[in-house]
Scaffold this motif. Structure first.
Motif, PDB file in Angstrom:
ATOM      1  N   PRO A 159       0.832  -1.213   0.000  1.00  0.00           N
ATOM      2  CA  PRO A 159       0.000   0.000   0.000  1.00  0.00           C
ATOM      3  C   PRO A 159       0.860   1.254   0.000  1.00  0.00           C
ATOM      4  CG  PRO A 159      -0.853  -1.597   1.562  1.00  0.00           C
ATOM      5  CD  PRO A 159       0.469  -2.132   1.093  1.00  0.00           C
ATOM      6  N   VAL A 160       0.423   2.277  -0.719  1.00  0.00           N
ATOM      7  CA  VAL A 160       1.216   3.485  -0.880  1.00  0.00           C
ATOM      8  C   VAL A 160       0.302   4.700  -0.791  1.00  0.00           C
ATOM      9  CG1 VAL A 160       1.004   3.469  -3.400  1.00  0.00           C
ATOM     10  CG2 VAL A 160       2.958   4.596  -2.345  1.00  0.00           C
ATOM     11  N   ALA A 161       0.823   5.781  -0.258  1.00  0.00           N
ATOM     12  CA  ALA A 161       0.062   7.010  -0.116  1.00  0.00           C
ATOM     13  C   ALA A 161       0.151   7.849  -1.379  1.00  0.00           C
ATOM     14  CB  ALA A 161       0.567   7.812   1.085  1.00  0.00           C
ATOM     15  N   LEU A 162      -0.821   8.720  -1.567  1.00  0.00           N
ATOM     16  CA  LEU A 162      -0.810   9.621  -2.721  1.00  0.00           C
ATOM     17  C   LEU A 162       0.451  10.475  -2.734  1.00  0.00           C
ATOM     18  CD1 LEU A 162      -2.148  11.074  -5.131  1.00  0.00           C
ATOM     19  CD2 LEU A 162      -3.371  12.509  -3.477  1.00  0.00           C
ATOM     20  N   ALA A 163       0.884  10.947  -1.580  1.00  0.00           N
ATOM     21  CA  ALA A 163       2.070  11.804  -1.517  1.00  0.00           C
ATOM     22  C   ALA A 163       3.316  11.081  -2.027  1.00  0.00           C
ATOM     23  CB  ALA A 163       2.288  12.289  -0.084  1.00  0.00           C
TER      24      ALA A 163
END
Length: 325
Positions: free
Chosen positions: A196-200
């Motif tokens: 999982p990865v954040a938009l930032a």
């Protein structure tokens, strides 16, 4: 990040098209590798290959295939990296599959008509955007220029990956959308992350890809990457290698300068590569010789080289004229 630069001449002229690989981190960035692109007709021309010294084992390869080969060399060299970023030329499934097989995640630009699969069906990137609620947009800082911070609106849409290699986890696929605050111009990136990865984090990877523009500008203006007027394979490889090595040395020296921190007694912008080269020329690099004997020797050498080059061009034109008669 694999990036291609094509020089538009507006006519017929000497031009080499190459795929370049840039490495970017929080410490610095520099061009690492390059591969000369030969068109299918050019690669199949045995006579031209012999005249220019192209190795026999070199066959036609698309730009994405050249990029995949360079990424393979980087992985074998053990260079630490997580992300691969590239422009629209490299958005096809073939390269994305190769990137995932090498163990990288990616953020690759795609056109607005690029098709992506979602749980609700398959859509083009532009059509999928119409289903996006207003609350999905976030305004994030993407860099700092001389006139202040730059901000864009961003949105992230989860999609179904179509490039999972056999035996690999599917991971997480996304369509990243960037919108200009004033013109409302849109651009799209297809992304994949095994975790999982954040938009930032995706936005930061997009911003890191922009470093290649700085690398090209530095390599052309400071180490003369675009001034190698060569017509043979070995000559091109040598010239581009010398230019890339010089540019990398500047990048390493600049990174070490920045790691020392700002000067406490003065408010200064960070040292740039042109500024660093100016300091090196003034303090380390020797001044060019300007005595009369050396200037006359250089003039004779240059004119002799030009005479040989003109003779080679005449022989080449005579050979091609005979072959096409």
């Amino acid at each position: 990040m694999a990036v291609i630069q094509i020089q538009a001449l507006g006519g017929i002229g000497l031009c080499q098209v190459a795929v370049h690989l840039t490495y970017a981190s929080r410490f610095g960035h520099a061009l690492l590798d390059r591969a000369l692109y030969l068109t299918k007709d050019w690669a199949a021309d045995d006579e031209r290959r012999e005249l220019t010294g192209v190795p026999d084992e070199l066959v036609f390869a698309t730009k994405p295939q050249l990029a995949a080969a360079m990424l393979q060399r980087v992985r074998e060299a053990g260079l630490p990296a997580r992300w691969v970023a590239a422009d629209e030329v490299y958005g096809g499934r073939e390269l994305r599959l190769a990137v995932r097989e090498l163990g990288y995640d990616y953020v690759i630009a795609v056109p607005k008509d690029h098709r992506v699969a979602t749980p609700a069906g398959t859509f083009t990137a532009a059509a999928l955007l119409t289903r996006l609620p207003r609350r999905a947009w976030q305004r994030l800082r993407t860099g700092h220029g001389t006139k202040g911070d730059r901000h864009y609106d961003w949105a992230m849409i989860e999609i179904v990956p179509d490039d999972t290699p056999p035996g690999h986890d599917e991971g997480h696929g996304f369509l990243l959308v960037r919108r200009h605050r004033y013109t409302r111009e849109l651009s799209f990136c297809r992304c994949h992350s095994i975790t999982p990865v954040a938009l930032a984090d995706l936005v930061a990877t997009v911003c890191a890809r922009w470093r290649v523009e700085e690398d090209f500008a530095a390599a052309k203006s400071l180490t003369r990457l675009d001034e190698g007027q060569v017509t043979c394979w070995n000559s091109w490889m040598r010239w581009s290698l010398v230019s890339l090595v010089a540019a990398a040395l500047l990048a390493v020296a600049l990174a070490r300068t920045h790691s020392a921190g700002p000067t406490p007694e003065a408010e200064l912008i960070p040292l740039t590569r042109p500024g660093l080269l100016t300091l090196l020329r003034a303090t380390v690099l020797p001044e060019p010789r300007r005595d009369l004997a050396h200037v006359l020797h250089w003039s004779c050498w240059r004119r002799r080289h030009q005479h040989r080059a003109a003779a080679c061009h005449r022989r080449w034109n005579e050979t091609t004229a005979t072959a096409t008669a």
